[in-house]
Motif scaffolding. Structure first.
Motif, PDB file in Angstrom:
ATOM      1  N   LYS A   1       0.810  -1.224   0.000  1.00 35.43           N
ATOM      2  CA  LYS A   1       0.000   0.000   0.000  1.00 35.43           C
ATOM      3  C   LYS A   1       0.840   1.269   0.000  1.00 35.43           C
ATOM      4  O   LYS A   1       0.335   2.346  -0.295  1.00 35.43           O
ATOM      5  N   GLY A   2       2.108   1.131   0.358  1.00 38.67           N
ATOM      6  CA  GLY A   2       2.948   2.306   0.465  1.00 38.67           C
ATOM      7  C   GLY A   2       2.896   2.889   1.862  1.00 38.67           C
ATOM      8  O   GLY A   2       1.956   2.648   2.632  1.00 38.67           O
ATOM      9  N   LEU A   3       3.935   3.659   2.227  1.00 44.63           N
ATOM     10  CA  LEU A   3       4.008   4.281   3.551  1.00 44.63           C
ATOM     11  C   LEU A   3       3.916   5.793   3.440  1.00 44.63           C
ATOM     12  O   LEU A   3       3.191   6.438   4.197  1.00 44.63           O
TER      13      LEU A   3
ATOM     14  N   TRP B   1      11.173  11.935   0.424  1.00 49.47           N
ATOM     15  CA  TRP B   1      12.314  11.209   0.971  1.00 49.47           C
ATOM     16  C   TRP B   1      13.095  10.514  -0.144  1.00 49.47           C
ATOM     17  O   TRP B   1      14.325  10.484  -0.117  1.00 49.47           O
ATOM     18  N   LEU B   2      12.398   9.992  -1.121  1.00 51.09           N
ATOM     19  CA  LEU B   2      13.080   9.382  -2.263  1.00 51.09           C
ATOM     20  C   LEU B   2      13.900  10.429  -3.007  1.00 51.09           C
ATOM     21  O   LEU B   2      15.050  10.175  -3.397  1.00 51.09           O
ATOM     22  N   ALA B   3      13.335  11.600  -3.186  1.00 54.53           N
ATOM     23  CA  ALA B   3      14.057  12.670  -3.875  1.00 54.53           C
ATOM     24  C   ALA B   3      15.279  13.114  -3.086  1.00 54.53           C
ATOM     25  O   ALA B   3      16.347  13.391  -3.656  1.00 54.53           O
ATOM     26  N   ALA B   4      15.147  13.161  -1.759  1.00 61.58           N
ATOM     27  CA  ALA B   4      16.280  13.562  -0.924  1.00 61.58           C
ATOM     28  C   ALA B   4      17.421  12.558  -1.038  1.00 61.58           C
ATOM     29  O   ALA B   4      18.597  12.941  -1.169  1.00 61.58           O
ATOM     30  N   TYR B   5      17.109  11.255  -0.982  1.00 65.19           N
ATOM     31  CA  TYR B   5      18.152  10.244  -1.098  1.00 65.19           C
ATOM     32  C   TYR B   5      18.731  10.195  -2.508  1.00 65.19           C
ATOM     33  O   TYR B   5      19.919   9.927  -2.701  1.00 65.19           O
TER      34      TYR B   5
END
Length: 203
Positions: free
Chosen positions: A181-183, A189-193
């Motif tokens: 379902k996703g968190l 956060w994906l963009a930051a990493y």
């Protein structure tokens, strides 16, 4: 009859060692303690296995065989771990911590099979593609096996031993719910990493 008796004794000793190693670790387990658990002499243990290392290897082999042949989850090797008997899961958790060669081989095999399983999922449409399929498989396996390795802490907060089926399933279900379902509701956060990763590559 003698050969059947020997095989039975060997299996009983191995199962006792499996439980001892799972509870006390390899370093904390003696041949004498295993022999006492079975009610045989230490000499009989050495007769069958040669040494404590030989006994540990027999346990590693048994766990590998149990995981490979004990599940009904197809190529989902993690499903097979969850369906394995509780002593096998408990031994596996301790073996990962103690650095057992069998545990290392099993971890690699689970990652290999999980990577292939997820690749099938991408082709069949039930899994998303990934930029780094190997890293995804390693992280996925690590997440789902972490409750076994962090057993005391996870068990204290979930109210049960993670090596026991009910707690193992509870933890796995929570993880799979997040994966399905996703968190997070956006990609911050994906963009930051991704930005950090780009910076590292540019160095």
């Amino acid at each position: 009859m003698g050969s059947v008796s020997d095989l039975t004794a060997r299996a009983r000793i191995r199962d006792a060692a499996l439980a001892r190693f799972g509870a006390d670790g390899i370093a904390g387990t003696s041949v004498r303690a295993v022999a006492a658990d079975v009610g045989v002499s230490p000499g009989l243990v050495l007769h069958h296995f040669g040494s404590k290392d030989g006994l540990r290897q027999a346990c590693d082999d048994h766990v590998l065989d149990s995981i490979r042949g004990g599940g009904q989850a197809g190529d989902d090797a993690l499903g097979e771990v969850l369906q394995a008997a509780t002593p096998v899961r408990r031994y596996l958790a301790r073996a990962f911590l103690d650095g057992s060669s069998g545990a290392s081989a099993l971890f690699t095999e689970i990652v290999d099979r999980t990577e292939a399983w997820l690749a099938d999922g991408v082709r069949e449409g039930w899994a998303h593609p990934a930029d780094d399929t190997r890293a995804r498989a390693v992280v996925y396996v690590s997440w789902l096996l972490a409750p076994l390795v962090l057993g005391d802490h996870v068990g204290r907060l979930l109210g049960g031993d993670p090596a026991e089926t009910a707690t193992a399933i509870r933890g796995a279900r929570a993880g799979l719910e997040m994966l399905t379902k996703g968190l997070f509701t956006d990609d911050r956060w994906l963009a930051a990493y991704a930005a950090v990763n780009d910076q590292e590559r540019s160095k």
